[in-house]
Design a protein around this motif. Sequence first.
Motif, PDB file in Angstrom:
ATOM      1  N   VAL A   1     133.201  -2.579 143.338  1.00  0.00           N
ATOM      2  CA  VAL A   1     133.300  -2.655 141.887  1.00  0.00           C
ATOM      3  C   VAL A   1     134.322  -3.713 141.495  1.00  0.00           C
ATOM      4  CG1 VAL A   1     133.792  -1.395 139.760  1.00  0.00           C
ATOM      5  CG2 VAL A   1     132.720  -0.228 141.685  1.00  0.00           C
ATOM      6  N   ALA A   2     133.938  -4.553 140.564  1.00  0.00           N
ATOM      7  CA  ALA A   2     134.855  -5.499 139.931  1.00  0.00           C
ATOM      8  C   ALA A   2     135.149  -4.988 138.532  1.00  0.00           C
ATOM      9  CB  ALA A   2     134.225  -6.887 139.879  1.00  0.00           C
ATOM     10  N   TYR A   3     136.417  -4.724 138.252  1.00  0.00           N
ATOM     11  CA  TYR A   3     136.812  -4.122 136.978  1.00  0.00           C
ATOM     12  C   TYR A   3     137.462  -5.167 136.090  1.00  0.00           C
ATOM     13  CZ  TYR A   3     139.188  -0.995 133.695  1.00  0.00           C
ATOM     14  OH  TYR A   3     139.637  -0.367 132.573  1.00  0.00           O
ATOM     15  N   ASP A   4     136.917  -5.355 134.901  1.00  0.00           N
ATOM     16  CA  ASP A   4     137.437  -6.330 133.950  1.00  0.00           C
ATOM     17  C   ASP A   4     137.806  -5.587 132.674  1.00  0.00           C
ATOM     18  OD1 ASP A   4     138.081  -8.432 132.370  1.00  0.00           O
ATOM     19  OD2 ASP A   4     136.033  -9.184 132.127  1.00  0.00           O
ATOM     20  N   SER A   5     139.095  -5.471 132.417  1.00  0.00           N
ATOM     21  CA  SER A   5     139.575  -4.752 131.247  1.00  0.00           C
ATOM     22  C   SER A   5     140.170  -5.741 130.263  1.00  0.00           C
ATOM     23  CB  SER A   5     140.627  -3.705 131.636  1.00  0.00           C
ATOM     24  OG  SER A   5     141.138  -3.063 130.500  1.00  0.00           O
ATOM     25  N   GLY A   6     139.568  -5.837 129.109  1.00  0.00           N
ATOM     26  CA  GLY A   6     140.064  -6.731 128.073  1.00  0.00           C
ATOM     27  C   GLY A   6     140.779  -6.012 126.961  1.00  0.00           C
ATOM     28  N   CYS A   7     141.244  -4.805 127.196  1.00  0.00           N
ATOM     29  CA  CYS A   7     141.969  -4.045 126.172  1.00  0.00           C
ATOM     30  C   CYS A   7     143.110  -3.297 126.827  1.00  0.00           C
ATOM     31  CB  CYS A   7     141.033  -3.082 125.441  1.00  0.00           C
ATOM     32  SG  CYS A   7     140.276  -1.844 126.517  1.00  0.00           S
TER      33      CYS A   7
ATOM     34  N   ALA B   1     133.834   6.528 126.567  1.00  0.00           N
ATOM     35  CA  ALA B   1     133.869   5.331 127.416  1.00  0.00           C
ATOM     36  C   ALA B   1     134.024   5.711 128.882  1.00  0.00           C
ATOM     37  CB  ALA B   1     135.012   4.426 126.966  1.00  0.00           C
ATOM     38  N   PHE B   2     134.897   6.659 129.165  1.00  0.00           N
ATOM     39  CA  PHE B   2     135.100   7.091 130.546  1.00  0.00           C
ATOM     40  C   PHE B   2     133.815   7.699 131.118  1.00  0.00           C
ATOM     41  CE2 PHE B   2     136.202  10.127 133.810  1.00  0.00           C
ATOM     42  CZ  PHE B   2     137.153   9.463 134.570  1.00  0.00           C
ATOM     43  N   ARG B   3     133.167   8.563 130.329  1.00  0.00           N
ATOM     44  CA  ARG B   3     131.945   9.207 130.818  1.00  0.00           C
ATOM     45  C   ARG B   3     130.826   8.183 131.013  1.00  0.00           C
ATOM     46  NH1 ARG B   3     134.312  13.280 133.007  1.00  0.00           N
ATOM     47  NH2 ARG B   3     135.053  14.885 131.562  1.00  0.00           N
ATOM     48  N   THR B   4     130.807   7.159 130.190  1.00  0.00           N
ATOM     49  CA  THR B   4     129.788   6.125 130.357  1.00  0.00           C
ATOM     50  C   THR B   4     129.953   5.417 131.700  1.00  0.00           C
ATOM     51  OG1 THR B   4     129.653   5.792 127.968  1.00  0.00           O
ATOM     52  CG2 THR B   4     128.833   4.016 129.363  1.00  0.00           C
ATOM     53  N   VAL B   5     131.189   5.037 132.010  1.00  0.00           N
ATOM     54  CA  VAL B   5     131.450   4.373 133.295  1.00  0.00           C
ATOM     55  C   VAL B   5     131.159   5.333 134.449  1.00  0.00           C
ATOM     56  CG1 VAL B   5     133.218   3.288 134.728  1.00  0.00           C
ATOM     57  CG2 VAL B   5     133.144   2.828 132.271  1.00  0.00           C
ATOM     58  N   GLN B   6     131.565   6.570 134.310  1.00  0.00           N
ATOM     59  CA  GLN B   6     131.361   7.543 135.388  1.00  0.00           C
ATOM     60  C   GLN B   6     129.880   7.753 135.683  1.00  0.00           C
ATOM     61  OE1 GLN B   6     132.199  11.781 134.603  1.00  0.00           O
ATOM     62  NE2 GLN B   6     133.618  11.691 136.332  1.00  0.00           N
ATOM     63  N   GLU B   7     129.084   7.918 134.626  1.00  0.00           N
ATOM     64  CA  GLU B   7     127.655   8.135 134.826  1.00  0.00           C
ATOM     65  C   GLU B   7     126.986   6.882 135.389  1.00  0.00           C
ATOM     66  OE1 GLU B   7     123.895   9.801 134.921  1.00  0.00           O
ATOM     67  OE2 GLU B   7     125.877  10.732 134.724  1.00  0.00           O
ATOM     68  N   ALA B   8     127.382   5.712 134.915  1.00  0.00           N
ATOM     69  CA  ALA B   8     126.793   4.469 135.413  1.00  0.00           C
ATOM     70  C   ALA B   8     127.109   4.263 136.896  1.00  0.00           C
ATOM     71  CB  ALA B   8     127.293   3.288 134.592  1.00  0.00           C
ATOM     72  N   LEU B   9     128.330   4.588 137.323  1.00  0.00           N
ATOM     73  CA  LEU B   9     128.671   4.475 138.743  1.00  0.00           C
ATOM     74  C   LEU B   9     127.870   5.476 139.570  1.00  0.00           C
ATOM     75  CD1 LEU B   9     132.560   4.014 138.608  1.00  0.00           C
ATOM     76  CD2 LEU B   9     130.796   2.269 138.911  1.00  0.00           C
TER      77      LEU B   9
ATOM     78  N   ARG C   1     129.832  -4.382 138.334  1.00  0.00           N
ATOM     79  CA  ARG C   1     130.860  -4.984 137.468  1.00  0.00           C
ATOM     80  C   ARG C   1     131.052  -4.077 136.258  1.00  0.00           C
ATOM     81  NH1 ARG C   1     131.037  -8.736 133.095  1.00  0.00           N
ATOM     82  NH2 ARG C   1     132.997  -9.925 133.087  1.00  0.00           N
ATOM     83  N   VAL C   2     132.302  -3.646 136.060  1.00  0.00           N
ATOM     84  CA  VAL C   2     132.665  -2.801 134.933  1.00  0.00           C
ATOM     85  C   VAL C   2     133.503  -3.623 133.967  1.00  0.00           C
ATOM     86  CG1 VAL C   2     133.852  -0.709 134.167  1.00  0.00           C
ATOM     87  CG2 VAL C   2     132.602  -0.710 136.339  1.00  0.00           C
ATOM     88  N   ARG C   3     133.075  -3.681 132.733  1.00  0.00           N
ATOM     89  CA  ARG C   3     133.790  -4.466 131.722  1.00  0.00           C
ATOM     90  C   ARG C   3     134.074  -3.579 130.525  1.00  0.00           C
ATOM     91  NH1 ARG C   3     131.261  -8.470 127.595  1.00  0.00           N
ATOM     92  NH2 ARG C   3     133.110  -9.403 126.637  1.00  0.00           N
ATOM     93  N   VAL C   4     135.338  -3.561 130.101  1.00  0.00           N
ATOM     94  CA  VAL C   4     135.773  -2.809 128.921  1.00  0.00           C
ATOM     95  C   VAL C   4     136.554  -3.763 128.043  1.00  0.00           C
ATOM     96  CG1 VAL C   4     137.077  -0.840 128.043  1.00  0.00           C
ATOM     97  CG2 VAL C   4     135.885  -0.661 130.232  1.00  0.00           C
TER      98      VAL C   4
ATOM     99  N   LEU D   1     133.683  -2.058 123.580  1.00  0.00           N
ATOM    100  CA  LEU D   1     132.520  -2.412 124.393  1.00  0.00           C
ATOM    101  C   LEU D   1     132.733  -1.913 125.813  1.00  0.00           C
ATOM    102  CD1 LEU D   1     129.862  -3.950 124.969  1.00  0.00           C
ATOM    103  CD2 LEU D   1     131.284  -5.960 125.442  1.00  0.00           C
ATOM    104  N   VAL D   2     131.755  -1.155 126.316  1.00  0.00           N
ATOM    105  CA  VAL D   2     131.776  -0.670 127.695  1.00  0.00           C
ATOM    106  C   VAL D   2     130.471  -1.108 128.346  1.00  0.00           C
ATOM    107  CG1 VAL D   2     131.945   1.323 129.204  1.00  0.00           C
ATOM    108  CG2 VAL D   2     133.160   1.318 127.017  1.00  0.00           C
ATOM    109  N   GLU D   3     130.588  -1.911 129.392  1.00  0.00           N
ATOM    110  CA  GLU D   3     129.396  -2.433 130.061  1.00  0.00           C
ATOM    111  C   GLU D   3     129.543  -2.249 131.568  1.00  0.00           C
ATOM    112  OE1 GLU D   3     127.138  -6.261 128.954  1.00  0.00           O
ATOM    113  OE2 GLU D   3     128.246  -6.795 130.774  1.00  0.00           O
ATOM    114  N   VAL D   4     128.555  -1.646 132.160  1.00  0.00           N
ATOM    115  CA  VAL D   4     128.510  -1.457 133.617  1.00  0.00           C
ATOM    116  C   VAL D   4     127.209  -2.084 134.095  1.00  0.00           C
ATOM    117  CG1 VAL D   4     128.579   0.175 135.520  1.00  0.00           C
ATOM    118  CG2 VAL D   4     129.824   0.687 133.394  1.00  0.00           C
TER     119      VAL D   4
END
Length: 374
Positions: free
Chosen positions: A259-265, A279-287, A300-303, A316-319
């Motif tokens: 996983v590559a984590y990109d946090s812009g906030c 947002a957390f549940r979205t990333v968790q379910e996507a993983l 790639r996880v982007r927030v 914005l939460v994108e996995v």
Amino acid sequence: MPAAVHKAAPVLVPALLATVDALLVNGAGFGRGMGVSLLAAVALLWRRRFPVTVFLATLPGIYIGYIWFAPMIALYTVAVRRTDRRLLAVTGLLLAVAHFLPFPASELSFSDRRQTALLLVDALVTAATPIALGLLTRTRRELAARLDELTRSRAREDRLLADQVLATERARLAREMHDVVAHQVSLISLQAGAVQISTRDAQARDGATKIRELSVRTLEELRHMVGILRAAGADTEELTPQPSLADLPRLIELSALDVAYDSGCDPAAERSEAVERAAFRTVQEALTNARKHAPGARVRVRVAETGTGAAAPRLLVEVRNGPPDAAAPAPDLPGGGHGLVGLRERAQSLGGTLLAHRTEDGGFVVRAELPLEG
């Protein structure tokens, strides 16, 4: 015994009062006046069943015997039992006429106007009083019945509200079970699969195989339970305590994925707790989905926070994951199909959106936009 007395008293007491009235007015002798008066008193025993007939039977008593109680009680019963206003007007007029006219009617004289006016007023008051009391009693009973109905309706509403709260808790529990338990169990299965492939110890390999089988079975049972609980409905609230964006690095570290984590906030910035949980549940379910459907793929996880100027700021939460690696072993984990549905419901309840679709390179992307204030 007290119950029987309580039931019989409203029937017997009026008849006894009318009998005493007849004796006081007509004296001890038995004549025509005493006969019609006693007949009126006895007729009151059936006043509840035949109110109009009993009232008509009491009219000779007031006309000939000059009694008051029996006809007034009978007229009161008519006002309580009958809702026809024309019937009340006719019966009241009959009582007033029977009270006003002397017996015999030939003795009627209008020579003394003052006395005639007093008799007329007395007759009208005698007829109007039982009607007014009867209408008041009937109105009171109707209000009591409506109040009782409102009380029962309120009790039904309370039960429905309790059922709705229970359904909300079930749906809430189902969502948390899917988001938390499925993620952890699938991670256990993945680790067991890695041990199964890498170890040369037969006993350890058998143990890892059993762990994977138990994990798959647990997820199947969880899927069935989630389906039952979610059938009760959905909600817009969450259980506490819940994770936030600050817990994402730990989640990614434990995912055992590339996983590559990109946090812009700033994770420590003040945001709505519901938005951070979503947002957390979205990333968790996507993983979890990437682990099940795209083993060995890069993720790639982007927030980030978006929206400038007049636009409302949004999170914005994108996995995004690539295509699966053919060389990587598939975990063979069951799926209930509720994960993305629950994420979409969660995003919509906060006023946001969630999109999930395949990419042109064979991967998959989950993109959620949530208002910062939820």
